[in-house]
Design an enzyme around this catalytic site. Structure first.
Site, PDB file in Angstrom:
ATOM      1  CE1 TYR A   1      -3.607   2.621   0.685  1.00 46.82           C
ATOM      2  CE2 TYR A   1      -2.163   3.389   2.443  1.00 46.82           C
ATOM      3  CZ  TYR A   1      -3.258   3.578   1.626  1.00 46.82           C
ATOM      4  OH  TYR A   1      -4.002   4.719   1.739  1.00 46.82           O
TER       5      TYR A   1
ATOM      6  CG  ASN B   1     -10.416   3.164   2.409  1.00 47.73           C
ATOM      7  OD1 ASN B   1     -10.209   1.988   2.674  1.00 47.73           O
ATOM      8  ND2 ASN B   1      -9.529   4.123   2.659  1.00 47.73           N
ATOM      9  CD  GLN B   2     -10.136   7.729   5.777  1.00 42.95           C
ATOM     10  OE1 GLN B   2     -10.453   8.466   6.711  1.00 42.95           O
ATOM     11  NE2 GLN B   2      -9.128   8.012   4.970  1.00 42.95           N
TER      12      GLN B   2
ATOM     13  NE  ARG C   1     -22.560  17.568  52.637  1.00 42.44           N
ATOM     14  CZ  ARG C   1     -23.692  16.866  52.502  1.00 42.44           C
ATOM     15  NH1 ARG C   1     -23.677  15.567  52.694  1.00 42.44           N
ATOM     16  NH2 ARG C   1     -24.820  17.461  52.200  1.00 42.44           N
TER      17      ARG C   1
END
Length: 498
Positions: free
Chosen positions: A55, A414-415, A285
């Site tokens: 890639y 793809n994403q 508190r």
């Protein structure tokens, strides 16, 4: 009784930020570093010799992985950083930009990215020379790393875009990147495909911003504990709420730590004023419980962020003789950490806002005038300050909506799962600025309370400085500048305690 100790008082992330954004230098690659990197490049070379698809080296990027890469590696690398040069917005602060590059270089030197050691040593020399690329803050989904902002950092190394530089007075200014490179004694960089991809494939921008936010929030927690102790002392509140035994029987480390911080700042021998209730409202508190819960979250998030800062967030990686294609660039660990920081930040700001409200209400402030004005009716005192603080908290709540819930698929599918980590970190950074203004507002309130009351008040150190920047309100005046001045004093005080 549960045997526990409180949390350490220091922060490793604070140490990291101080080291990276100061005058520190990155060491040149060691023989061990070079050995790991050489082994990685040999794995890649063997894969390429065997015609294995890789890639970004032999194949295209993203959904274009189905197509062959350019024959020339530098042409492929130049195209990568060029097409990603789409980020927008004001640049990130220079200290963050410097940290971004440090994180990328640290990832690359791990020896899993098949990056040339000679090339990385050159980048290290440029960083040590003081070159700081100006990185735009918007435009990444943080899924294949913070691609667009990192591409702008890479482009700055080629002489394109802008860089941060310091003048004789130490102030940061923006200059053309080519001029900043020359001033740093560096030549422009050409990016080979593997090196270019390794540089932009990483979580370093969202990580740098999230680390910075983490440090800011931890300091805010510390300051809010200081302000809470001051408030308890001025009001004569019941100090039992901060005793160690309460934390011991529960066993939460953050609670124990915050209670200790408060006890250390309470006036010596403080006992409950007979006019005060046995049990104060929760905003006073339950400070150890609220801030302690945030501190516990910060401790856990610190481990995640430190692992990310010292790991390799790249794709592909070379490991034990193989080129492995995966997704270490996905910024989900950073994104979820950032989202949690935002939720915690809101809790601290909300607590400070409620404490300011208590100070401004005669029912809670011991019968002093409403809004702490010495001239009720003719004057309005802190009414404007409290209204603005409420607005700040409301805006914080808008900003810290979890960015991971805003994800949209992109990149041709793809994403299809993205974390939006930098979007979230940018929003948390803006929220943190407002939260510090809420703290500054509370500090002004406490200072005016001390001016109005006959109760003995220590006016040394921080409290004396606050009294100087916010003198008694003999009549109404604009208080915005005093809130900012108080915030700045708190920031400095918190850093000294870090």
């Amino acid at each position: 009784m549960t045997a526990v100790t409180d949390l350490h008082s220091g922060s490793r992330l604070s140490d990291l930020v101080r080291g990276v954004t100061g005058e520190a230098r990155l060491p040149a690659l060691t023989e061990q570093d070079i050995g790991r990197m050489r082994a990685s490049t040999e794995i890649l070379a063997k894969a390429l010799a065997g015609e294995q698809p890789v890639y970004g080296v032999t194949r295209g990027f993203g959904p274009l992985v189905a197509y062959a890469a350019a024959d020339d590696g530098e042409d492929q690398g130049a195209g990568l950083i060029a097409h990603l040069g789409t980020a927008q917005g004001e640049p990130l602060p220079p200290e963050v930009c410097r940290l971004v590059v440090w994180l990328r270089l640290n990832s690359m030197r791990q020896g899993y990215s098949a990056v040339s050691p000679e090339f990385l040593n050159r980048l290290i020399d440029i960083w040590n020379g003081g070159f700081v690329p100006a990185i735009p803050r918007h435009g990444t989904v943080s899924a294949s790393g913070d691609l667009q902002p990192l591409a702008h950092a890479a482009l700055a190394h080629t002489g394109h875009g802008e860089a941060w530089t310091t003048g004789p007075d130490g102030a940061w200014t923006l200059r053309p990147a080519a001029l900043a490179l020359a001033a740093a004694g560096a030549e422009s960089v050409s990016w080979p495909a593997r090196e270019a991809l390794s540089f932009v494939n990483g979580t370093s921008v969202s990580l740098a911003m999230t680390i910075t936010n983490h440090v800011s929030l931890r300091r805010l927690v510390r300051v809010e504990a200081v302000l809470s102790a001051r408030m308890a002392g001025l009001l004569g509140a019941n100090p039992e709420a901060y005793q160690e035994g309460i934390g011991r029987v529960r066993g939460q480390l953050g609670q124990l730590t915050v209670a200790r911080w408060i006890r250390e700042d309470l006036p010596s021998g403080l006992s409950r004023d007979v006019s005060r209730p046995l049990q104060e409202p929760y905003s006073l508190r339950c400070v150890p419980q609220v801030l302690g819960a945030v501190l516990d979250q910060l401790a856990g998030l610190e481990e995640i962020l430190l692992r990310e800062a010292t790991g390799c967030t790249d794709n592909p990686i070379c490991y034990e003789g193989e080129v492995l294609h995966g997704g270490n660039f996905h910024a989900m660990p950073v994104g979820l950490s950032s989202d949690q920081l935002g939720l915690c930040l809101q809790q601290v700001a909300y607590l400070a806002d409620r404490q300011l409200a208590l100070l401004c209400d005669p029912a809670g402030n011991g019968g002093l005038p409403p809004m702490l004005t010495p001239r009720p009716g003719a004057g309005s005192g802190l009414a404007g300050v409290q209204l603005s603080a409420t607005s700040f908290v409301s805006r914080i709540r808008q900003l810290v909506y979890p960015a991971s819930l805003t994800a949209l698929p992109t990149n041709g599918g793809n994403q299809d799962h993205v974390p939006m980590a930098l979007n979230g970190a940018n929003a948390v950074a803006e929220a943190a600025e407002l939260a510090w203004l809420v703290a500054g507002s509370l500090a002004v309130g406490l200072t005016q309370y001390a001016h109005l009351t006959d109760r003995p008040a220590d006016l040394t150190g921080l409290w004396g400085e606050l009294a100087a920047v916010s003198p008694p309100l003999d009549r109404d005046r604009p208080l915005a500048g005093e809130v900012r001045a108080a915030r700045d004093l708190l920031l400095s005080h918190a850093e000294s305690l870090d």
